[in-house]
Design a protein around this motif. Structure first.
Motif, short mmCIF file in Angstrom:
data_model
loop_
_atom_site.label_atom_id
_atom_site.label_comp_id
_atom_site.label_asym_id
_atom_site.label_seq_id
_atom_site.Cartn_x
_atom_site.Cartn_y
_atom_site.Cartn_z
N VAL A 4 14.21 -2.95 -0.66
CA VAL A 4 13.26 -3.89 -0.06
C VAL A 4 12.52 -4.68 -1.14
CG1 VAL A 4 11.16 -4.10 1.31
CG2 VAL A 4 12.98 -2.57 2.06
N LEU A 5 12.08 -3.98 -2.17
CA LEU A 5 11.37 -4.65 -3.25
C LEU A 5 12.28 -5.63 -4.00
CD1 LEU A 5 9.28 -1.71 -4.79
CD2 LEU A 5 8.56 -3.38 -3.08
N PHE A 7 0.86 -1.18 0.00
CA PHE A 7 0.00 0.00 0.00
C PHE A 7 0.90 1.23 0.00
CE2 PHE A 7 -2.25 3.08 3.01
CZ PHE A 7 -2.80 3.80 1.96
N PHE A 8 0.85 1.98 -1.09
CA PHE A 8 1.64 3.22 -1.19
C PHE A 8 0.70 4.40 -1.01
CE2 PHE A 8 3.09 6.72 -4.03
CZ PHE A 8 4.09 7.18 -3.20
N SER A 9 0.98 5.22 -0.01
CA SER A 9 0.15 6.37 0.29
C SER A 9 0.86 7.65 -0.10
CB SER A 9 -0.18 6.42 1.79
OG SER A 9 -0.81 7.64 2.11
N ILE A 10 0.15 8.50 -0.85
CA ILE A 10 0.71 9.80 -1.19
C ILE A 10 0.53 10.79 -0.05
CG2 ILE A 10 0.34 9.48 -3.66
CD1 ILE A 10 -2.12 11.33 -3.40
N TYR A 11 -0.15 10.35 1.02
CA TYR A 11 -0.41 11.22 2.16
C TYR A 11 0.73 11.16 3.17
CZ TYR A 11 -5.19 10.93 0.35
OH TYR A 11 -6.30 10.98 -0.44
N SER A 12 0.73 12.11 4.08
CA SER A 12 1.71 12.11 5.16
C SER A 12 1.37 11.03 6.18
CB SER A 12 1.72 13.48 5.86
OG SER A 12 0.50 13.66 6.59
N ALA A 13 2.34 10.69 7.01
CA ALA A 13 2.10 9.70 8.07
C ALA A 13 1.07 10.21 9.07
CB ALA A 13 3.41 9.36 8.77
N THR A 14 1.07 11.51 9.32
CA THR A 14 0.10 12.09 10.25
C THR A 14 -1.32 11.92 9.75
OG1 THR A 14 1.72 13.73 11.02
CG2 THR A 14 -0.61 14.22 11.40
N THR A 15 -1.53 12.13 8.46
CA THR A 15 -2.86 11.94 7.88
C THR A 15 -3.32 10.49 8.04
OG1 THR A 15 -2.67 13.75 6.28
CG2 THR A 15 -4.15 11.93 5.71
N TYR A 22 -1.05 -0.10 12.63
CA TYR A 22 -1.23 -1.06 11.54
C TYR A 22 -0.69 -2.45 11.87
CZ TYR A 22 -2.53 2.72 8.28
OH TYR A 22 -3.17 3.75 7.64
N GLN A 23 0.20 -2.52 12.86
CA GLN A 23 0.81 -3.80 13.24
C GLN A 23 1.49 -4.47 12.05
OE1 GLN A 23 0.96 -5.36 16.61
NE2 GLN A 23 0.81 -3.12 16.76
N LYS A 24 2.17 -3.66 11.28
CA LYS A 24 2.99 -4.16 10.18
C LYS A 24 3.98 -3.07 9.80
CE LYS A 24 -0.34 -5.29 7.59
NZ LYS A 24 -1.08 -5.93 6.49
N PRO A 25 5.03 -3.42 9.07
CA PRO A 25 6.05 -2.42 8.75
C PRO A 25 5.50 -1.24 7.96
CG PRO A 25 6.86 -4.63 8.28
CD PRO A 25 5.39 -4.76 8.55
N VAL A 26 5.99 -0.06 8.31
CA VAL A 26 5.68 1.18 7.60
C VAL A 26 7.00 1.79 7.13
CG1 VAL A 26 4.72 3.50 7.75
CG2 VAL A 26 3.57 1.60 8.90
N ILE A 27 7.17 1.91 5.84
CA ILE A 27 8.42 2.41 5.27
C ILE A 27 8.21 3.81 4.71
CG2 ILE A 27 10.17 2.08 3.50
CD1 ILE A 27 9.77 -0.85 3.67
N PRO A 28 8.91 4.81 5.20
CA PRO A 28 8.86 6.13 4.56
C PRO A 28 9.68 6.10 3.27
CG PRO A 28 10.38 6.17 6.41
CD PRO A 28 9.78 4.80 6.40
N ARG A 36 1.52 -6.42 2.36
CA ARG A 36 2.69 -6.89 3.09
C ARG A 36 3.27 -5.80 3.98
NH1 ARG A 36 5.93 -10.93 0.79
NH2 ARG A 36 7.43 -10.52 2.46
N PHE A 37 3.32 -4.58 3.43
CA PHE A 37 3.76 -3.45 4.23
C PHE A 37 3.22 -2.17 3.61
CE2 PHE A 37 7.22 -3.95 1.15
CZ PHE A 37 7.50 -2.65 0.75
N VAL A 38 3.40 -1.07 4.34
CA VAL A 38 2.88 0.23 3.93
C VAL A 38 4.06 1.15 3.61
CG1 VAL A 38 1.60 2.28 4.70
CG2 VAL A 38 0.82 -0.02 5.34
#
Length: 375
Positions: free
Chosen positions: A364-365, A76-84, A172-178, A150-152
């Motif tokens: 990572v990919l 899941f790739f988010s164009i939003y900030s982590a705060t959002t 999320y209980q899974k890895p979050v990669i900036p 798998r991760f965010v």
């Protein structure tokens, strides 16, 4: 590149664009319904391909189960900030939001830091509600995508949002990669001589340092005629402002030393460009997507000031616009904001730093590795 023709649905004009920038707010739900009809052709393609990873946004809630069944990793790739993203909460919180009134979004969630003021205003919430598919809400879409990936990956960096990244990983209980802030490269994609820029640059060259306010309200912000009049009157009263009746070479303008501030609709991409040059912000968020949350986050970080507006209907006055501009750009009380925004160049304008994040994401990919350091 493999083209998947965009489906047509009743209610969506046949000649409409294939993104939210091409349709008015009230037609956005139909756009999402059309997007959902991509499930069969995309599934057919994936079944006959050697794809290893799928990188998708929040909309295709149906995609992670398909990827899992076919043995394909999804991100899941988010164009939003982590705060959002953190504002939305865990997948369970998001699903509970499906059952609540949208007015709940005007409250700061209990899982956010006590000092956080990040929430929507009432007038923003009503606009967001109008853009949701009544059958499949955005909360449901996001929850299912987060659950199944798998991760965010999110458009952020630890230097800016370390606490929010850590909170998001716990939620999320899974890895979050900036993946970094992904600053645009080059000069607005231009390679040819631009006569429009030449005349604009000449005008800017004649102004004193930090004296010009640049104003850009994005492609999706809509104001009534009365609101446009109030905004224009406020800008005029402030004695500052740059209005350009055409496409604007935004990066070139923001880089010019005569520009002392940026009145922005708070689109994350525009904010990233502005703080890349250390420009202090006058925050005038639109009533769609995450714009209100971005405005409150930036106000918390003391790099800008939000123009006061009525919480219920979003109305504002010319005087409030003028006073906000002068407080930020001219008055002594805005010195802290100006210094903080200038210091942000070391994060937002640090291409080497931001590229490092993107390189790590690619690693990572490539390695199919989930050994990810905690953010």
């Amino acid at each position: 590149m493999v083209a998947l023709p965009f489906p047509s649905v009743k209610g969506l004009p046949l000649d409409s664009a294939e993104s939210t920038s091409g349709v008015p707010f009230h037609l956005v739900p139909f756009l999402k319904q059309a997007y959902d009809q991509l499930q069969p052709p995309l599934t057919d393609f994936l079944q006959n391909s050697d794809v290893n990873w799928i990188i998708n946004d929040f909309a295709p809630h149906w995609l992670p189960p398909i990827a899992t069944r076919l043995g394909i990793n999804s991100v899941f790739f988010s164009i939003y900030s982590a705060t959002t993203l953190a504002f939305g909460g865990s997948p369970e919180d998001l699903l509970r939001r499906c059952e609540k009134q949208v007015e709940d979004l005007t409250e700061v969630p209990q899982w956010m830091p006590p000092q956080s003021k990040v929430s929507f205003r009432q007038y923003e919430v009503m606009s967001i509600h109008d853009q949701m598919d009544p059958e499949v809400s955005d909360f449901f879409r996001l929850a299912k995508v987060v659950e199944g990936c798998r991760f965010v990956a999110t458009r952020s960096c630890a230097e800016l949002e370390a606490d929010s990244l850590s909170l998001l990983q716990n939620l999320y209980q899974k890895p979050v990669i900036p993946v970094g802030l992904l600053p645009a490269e080059g000069n607005d994609g231009e390679t040819l001589r631009d006569e429009g820029w030449d005349s604009l640059r000449q005008w800017l060259d004649e102004k004193t340092q930090n004296s010009v306010l640049y104003i850009a309200l994005g492609t999706e912000l809509t104001l009534s005629q009365d609101q446009m009049n109030e905004l224009a009157s406020g800008i005029d009263k402030s004695g500052r402002g740059l209005v350009w009746d055409n496409w604007a070479p935004q990066k070139r303008i923001l880089a010019h030393p005569s520009v002392g501030g940026f009145l922005t609709h708070c689109g994350w991409s525009s904010v990233i460009e502005a703080l890349g040059f250390g420009r202090v912000l006058i925050l005038f968020p639109g009533a769609s997507s995450d714009l209100g949350l971005v405005a409150r986050m930036l106000a918390n970080k003391r790099v800008g000031l939000e123009v006061p507006r009525d919480d219920q209907d979003g109305s504002f006055t010319a005087n409030s616009v003028s006073e906000s501009i002068r407080r930020v750009i001219v008055k002594e009380e805005g010195e802290e904001l100006r210094k903080n925004a200038w210091a942000m160049k070391e994060i937002f304008g640090n291409v080497k730093l931001q590229t490092k994040y993107l390189d790590e994401f690619a690693r990572v990919l490539e390695n199919d590795s989930m050994v990810i350091e905690s953010v």
